[in-house]
Structure formats: C-alpha cells, structure tokens
Design a protein around this motif. Structure first.
Motif, PDB file in Angstrom:
ATOM      1  N   LYS A 154       5.922  95.218  66.177  1.00  0.00           N
ATOM      2  CA  LYS A 154       5.451  95.235  64.786  1.00  0.00           C
ATOM      3  C   LYS A 154       6.473  95.972  63.922  1.00  0.00           C
ATOM      4  O   LYS A 154       7.391  96.611  64.441  1.00  0.00           O
ATOM      5  N   GLU A 155       6.217  95.955  62.640  1.00  0.00           N
ATOM      6  CA  GLU A 155       7.128  96.605  61.695  1.00  0.00           C
ATOM      7  C   GLU A 155       7.265  98.108  61.979  1.00  0.00           C
ATOM      8  O   GLU A 155       8.329  98.689  61.780  1.00  0.00           O
ATOM      9  N   ASP A 156       6.154  98.728  62.426  1.00  0.00           N
ATOM     10  CA  ASP A 156       6.190 100.179  62.682  1.00  0.00           C
ATOM     11  C   ASP A 156       6.825 100.531  64.036  1.00  0.00           C
ATOM     12  O   ASP A 156       6.792 101.678  64.465  1.00  0.00           O
ATOM     13  N   GLY A 157       7.395  99.544  64.714  1.00  0.00           N
ATOM     14  CA  GLY A 157       8.103  99.807  65.966  1.00  0.00           C
ATOM     15  C   GLY A 157       7.215  99.755  67.200  1.00  0.00           C
ATOM     16  O   GLY A 157       7.695  99.898  68.325  1.00  0.00           O
ATOM     17  N   ARG A 158       5.897  99.534  66.980  1.00  0.00           N
ATOM     18  CA  ARG A 158       5.013  99.441  68.157  1.00  0.00           C
ATOM     19  C   ARG A 158       4.928  98.005  68.641  1.00  0.00           C
ATOM     20  O   ARG A 158       5.171  97.063  67.890  1.00  0.00           O
ATOM     21  N   LEU A 159       4.564  97.884  69.901  1.00  0.00           N
ATOM     22  CA  LEU A 159       4.479  96.540  70.484  1.00  0.00           C
ATOM     23  C   LEU A 159       3.345  95.747  69.842  1.00  0.00           C
ATOM     24  O   LEU A 159       2.246  96.276  69.636  1.00  0.00           O
ATOM     25  N   ASN A 160       3.605  94.497  69.504  1.00  0.00           N
ATOM     26  CA  ASN A 160       2.545  93.601  69.034  1.00  0.00           C
ATOM     27  C   ASN A 160       1.967  92.938  70.284  1.00  0.00           C
ATOM     28  O   ASN A 160       2.409  91.870  70.706  1.00  0.00           O
ATOM     29  N   SER A 161       0.966  93.597  70.871  1.00  0.00           N
ATOM     30  CA  SER A 161       0.552  93.146  72.204  1.00  0.00           C
ATOM     31  C   SER A 161      -0.161  91.797  72.187  1.00  0.00           C
ATOM     32  O   SER A 161       0.006  91.021  73.118  1.00  0.00           O
ATOM     33  N   GLU A 162      -0.922  91.517  71.122  1.00  0.00           N
ATOM     34  CA  GLU A 162      -1.633  90.216  71.102  1.00  0.00           C
ATOM     35  C   GLU A 162      -0.615  89.076  71.048  1.00  0.00           C
ATOM     36  O   GLU A 162      -0.677  88.137  71.840  1.00  0.00           O
ATOM     37  N   LEU A 163       0.326  89.187  70.098  1.00  0.00           N
ATOM     38  CA  LEU A 163       1.318  88.117  69.944  1.00  0.00           C
ATOM     39  C   LEU A 163       2.174  88.002  71.215  1.00  0.00           C
ATOM     40  O   LEU A 163       2.470  86.898  71.692  1.00  0.00           O
ATOM     41  N   THR A 164       2.553  89.152  71.777  1.00  0.00           N
ATOM     42  CA  THR A 164       3.381  89.143  72.993  1.00  0.00           C
ATOM     43  C   THR A 164       2.662  88.437  74.129  1.00  0.00           C
ATOM     44  O   THR A 164       3.244  87.590  74.814  1.00  0.00           O
ATOM     45  N   GLU A 165       1.389  88.750  74.290  1.00  0.00           N
ATOM     46  CA  GLU A 165       0.637  88.126  75.382  1.00  0.00           C
ATOM     47  C   GLU A 165       0.553  86.608  75.186  1.00  0.00           C
ATOM     48  O   GLU A 165       0.766  85.837  76.125  1.00  0.00           O
ATOM     49  N   GLU A 166       0.296  86.222  73.949  1.00  0.00           N
ATOM     50  CA  GLU A 166       0.169  84.792  73.654  1.00  0.00           C
ATOM     51  C   GLU A 166       1.494  84.065  73.947  1.00  0.00           C
ATOM     52  O   GLU A 166       1.524  83.053  74.647  1.00  0.00           O
ATOM     53  N   LEU A 167       2.581  84.625  73.411  1.00  0.00           N
ATOM     54  CA  LEU A 167       3.885  83.961  73.577  1.00  0.00           C
ATOM     55  C   LEU A 167       4.327  83.943  75.037  1.00  0.00           C
ATOM     56  O   LEU A 167       4.799  82.926  75.547  1.00  0.00           O
ATOM     57  N   LEU A 168       4.148  85.099  75.695  1.00  0.00           N
ATOM     58  CA  LEU A 168       4.586  85.201  77.093  1.00  0.00           C
ATOM     59  C   LEU A 168       3.831  84.246  77.999  1.00  0.00           C
ATOM     60  O   LEU A 168       4.433  83.530  78.805  1.00  0.00           O
ATOM     61  N   SER A 169       2.504  84.235  77.866  1.00  0.00           N
ATOM     62  CA  SER A 169       1.735  83.419  78.813  1.00  0.00           C
ATOM     63  C   SER A 169       2.043  81.939  78.602  1.00  0.00           C
ATOM     64  O   SER A 169       2.186  81.184  79.563  1.00  0.00           O
ATOM     65  N   GLU A 170       2.196  81.547  77.353  1.00  0.00           N
ATOM     66  CA  GLU A 170       2.508  80.146  77.062  1.00  0.00           C
ATOM     67  C   GLU A 170       3.885  79.761  77.628  1.00  0.00           C
ATOM     68  O   GLU A 170       4.039  78.755  78.307  1.00  0.00           O
ATOM     69  N   ARG A 171       4.845  80.630  77.345  1.00  0.00           N
ATOM     70  CA  ARG A 171       6.236  80.332  77.726  1.00  0.00           C
ATOM     71  C   ARG A 171       6.408  80.333  79.241  1.00  0.00           C
ATOM     72  O   ARG A 171       7.098  79.487  79.811  1.00  0.00           O
ATOM     73  N   LEU A 172       5.764  81.293  79.910  1.00  0.00           N
ATOM     74  CA  LEU A 172       5.952  81.390  81.363  1.00  0.00           C
ATOM     75  C   LEU A 172       5.191  80.296  82.106  1.00  0.00           C
ATOM     76  O   LEU A 172       5.624  79.853  83.168  1.00  0.00           O
ATOM     77  N   LYS A 173       4.091  79.871  81.531  1.00  0.00           N
ATOM     78  CA  LYS A 173       3.355  78.761  82.147  1.00  0.00           C
ATOM     79  C   LYS A 173       4.268  77.529  82.167  1.00  0.00           C
ATOM     80  O   LYS A 173       4.365  76.813  83.150  1.00  0.00           O
ATOM     81  N   LYS A 174       4.950  77.322  81.051  1.00  0.00           N
ATOM     82  CA  LYS A 174       5.846  76.176  80.928  1.00  0.00           C
ATOM     83  C   LYS A 174       7.022  76.278  81.907  1.00  0.00           C
ATOM     84  O   LYS A 174       7.458  75.296  82.482  1.00  0.00           O
ATOM     85  N   ALA A 175       7.504  77.506  82.073  1.00  0.00           N
ATOM     86  CA  ALA A 175       8.720  77.697  82.886  1.00  0.00           C
ATOM     87  C   ALA A 175       8.448  77.550  84.390  1.00  0.00           C
ATOM     88  O   ALA A 175       9.286  77.064  85.131  1.00  0.00           O
ATOM     89  N   GLY A 176       7.299  77.988  84.850  1.00  0.00           N
ATOM     90  CA  GLY A 176       7.031  77.940  86.302  1.00  0.00           C
ATOM     91  C   GLY A 176       7.626  79.129  87.028  1.00  0.00           C
ATOM     92  O   GLY A 176       6.927  79.948  87.588  1.00  0.00           O
TER      93      GLY A 176
END
Ligand code: ASP
Length: 258
Positions: A154-176
């Motif tokens: 996020k802008e304040d330097g903290r992890l955006n955990s919701e967005l990270t989880e969404e992007l990661l799970s989608e991307r890694l599912k695709k990658a195998g």
C-alpha cells in the motif's frame, strides 16, 4: 484399509508445498544442484521462493550487500561499475556451470541503464533475488513469476494482503510450478518495495498462505542443529532431537540457524 490407502494417495497427490531457499543454499552452481535434487525428490514441492546468492565461504560477500554498495556508490556519484561487474560474474558463473544460456549481459545492461537514470535503492537491492529467480526457474524448468506483479504494497509501505492473495493465487494456479523471488514486491505505481533484510522468509510465508499450502518448508544449508558452534569446535555432532521450546530459547540466545 483400501479406502484409507486411496484417501492417502489422493491427499499426497493434492499436497502443495512452498519451499524457500536462502542465500547460502543458492550461493553457487553446486548449491543449485542440491536444491534441484531436493525439489525433484517430492512432486508436491511446486512453488519455490528464493533469496539472492549469499556467501560461498566465510570471507565472501552476499550479493545483496554488494548491490547495496553499488547503490551507495552511485548515489554519491562514485564509480559503481567494478562492484556491479563482480555481481555479474557471480551470476555468470552459475549461468555457465549449469549451461543455462540466459542473456545476463542484456539484463545487466538494463540494470546499468536504470542506475544511470536514478534507480531507487529498493530496485537495486532487489535485483539479487530477481536474477537468482530467473536462473533457478530456468534450471528447474519452472515458470518465473516476478514478485512485483504479485506482492503488492500500500501507499503507507504496508503489505496489501488482500490484493496480494488474490493476485498470487490466481497467478500461481495458472503457472502450476513456479519460482517467485523473495524480499520484494511493488506499490500501486509499480515502484519496487522491499521487506526488511532477511525478508525472503516473509515472502515464503505470504506465498504459502495465499495458495493455502499444506506445508511451508524453509530450507537452509546445514545438515542439522549442531551441539556447538563449528567455527569454534571442530566437527560438532548434530543434535538428535530438540523440542520447539528449546529451539525457541536457543534462538533468543542468538543461535543463528534454526
Ligand atoms: N537477500 C536479502 C538479504 O540479504 C533478503 C533475504 O535473503 O531474505 O537480506
């Protein structure tokens, strides 16, 4: 019993493990070979998080420290090229010894170009994980997933955990199967952001959480917990058994590898 076995086999097949390897585990081509053996031993080791190459021996430099030095030299208008060349040589020797054929000169040209154009400290120090991830992915024949696309701050330097989880799970599912470099991600504008030093462990746990892994394995390059410091005592025996509580106490007392 047959049902039990079927269930067991089914579960084994579906297991997902995240494995994280630190800097000394990926310090040179020989270490890469050991890492490959470990990953190939178990099919459920599908996703790998890596650090930058660490020390190969006591007096060696960690690539992240060298990158930091480059940044400091460049920001004081001093020559950084010699240090950057040393870093390139470290990656090049892994590339050559493992016959990976990655165009590192091209990647280093790009880094140099970005330094000349005022690249940030976070960008530069994260290049160790980035490049090591590219080499490791090629060597394992896994997909390389750049952390700046999937680990979001996020802008304040903290992890955006919701967005990270969404992007990661989608991307890694695709990658195998995939390698994700540790230690960094990016903010909303796409600027690189790093965790604090040693942060690849955090990336590992974020990836494990995002894909609901069954196990997060954090590997290091020692055969076990030794009963004494090997820098002081010659050939100390590894401990046969240690409780979680004892381990915690030892780490509070400063034992460096758990
Ligand atoms: N390479 C980074 C460091 O040296 C991050 C890590 O290894 O976890 O701190």
């Amino acid at each position: 019993r047959f049902m039990d076995e079927c269930l067991y086999l089914y579960m084994e097949e579906d297991m997902k493990k995240i494995v994280k390897f630190g800097g000394s585990s990926l310090a040179d081509a020989n270490q890469f070979k050991k890492v490959k053996d470990i990953i190939q031993e178990d099919e459920s080791r599908k996703f790998v998080v890596c650090s930058a190459p660490g020390k190969r021996h006591g007096k060696d430099n960690k690539v992240t420290d060298l990158l930091l030095m480059c940044y400091q030299l460049a920001s004081h208008d001093l020559g950084y090229e010699e240090v950057l060349d040393q870093i390139e040589m470290r990656f090049q020797s892994i590339n050559d010894e493992l016959d990976l054929g990655i165009a590192l000169d091209f990647l280093f040209e790009e880094i140099k170009h970005n330094i000349e154009n005022g690249a940030s400290e976070a960008y530069l120090v994260s290049r160790g994980e980035y490049l090591n991830g590219i080499l490791l992915a090629k060597y394992l024949d896994f997909e390389f997933v750049d952390a700046c696309e999937v680990i979001k701050f996020k802008e304040d330097g903290r992890l955006n955990s919701e967005l990270t989880e969404e992007l990661l799970s989608e991307r890694l599912k695709k990658a195998g199967n995939a390698v994700v470099p540790g230690f960094f991600g990016s903010d909303e504008e796409g600027n690189i952001v790093t965790f604090s030093r040693g942060g690849s462990d955090i990336t590992g746990s974020i990836v494990a959480d995002a894909i609901h892994a069954d196990l997060y394995e954090n590997w290091t390059d020692v055969p076990g917990f030794l009963i004494a410091d090997p820098n002081i005592v010659e050939n100390p025996e590894p401990m046969g058994k240690v409780t979680h509580k004892e381990l915690r106490e030892l780490s509070y007392m400063g034992a460096p590898v758990i």
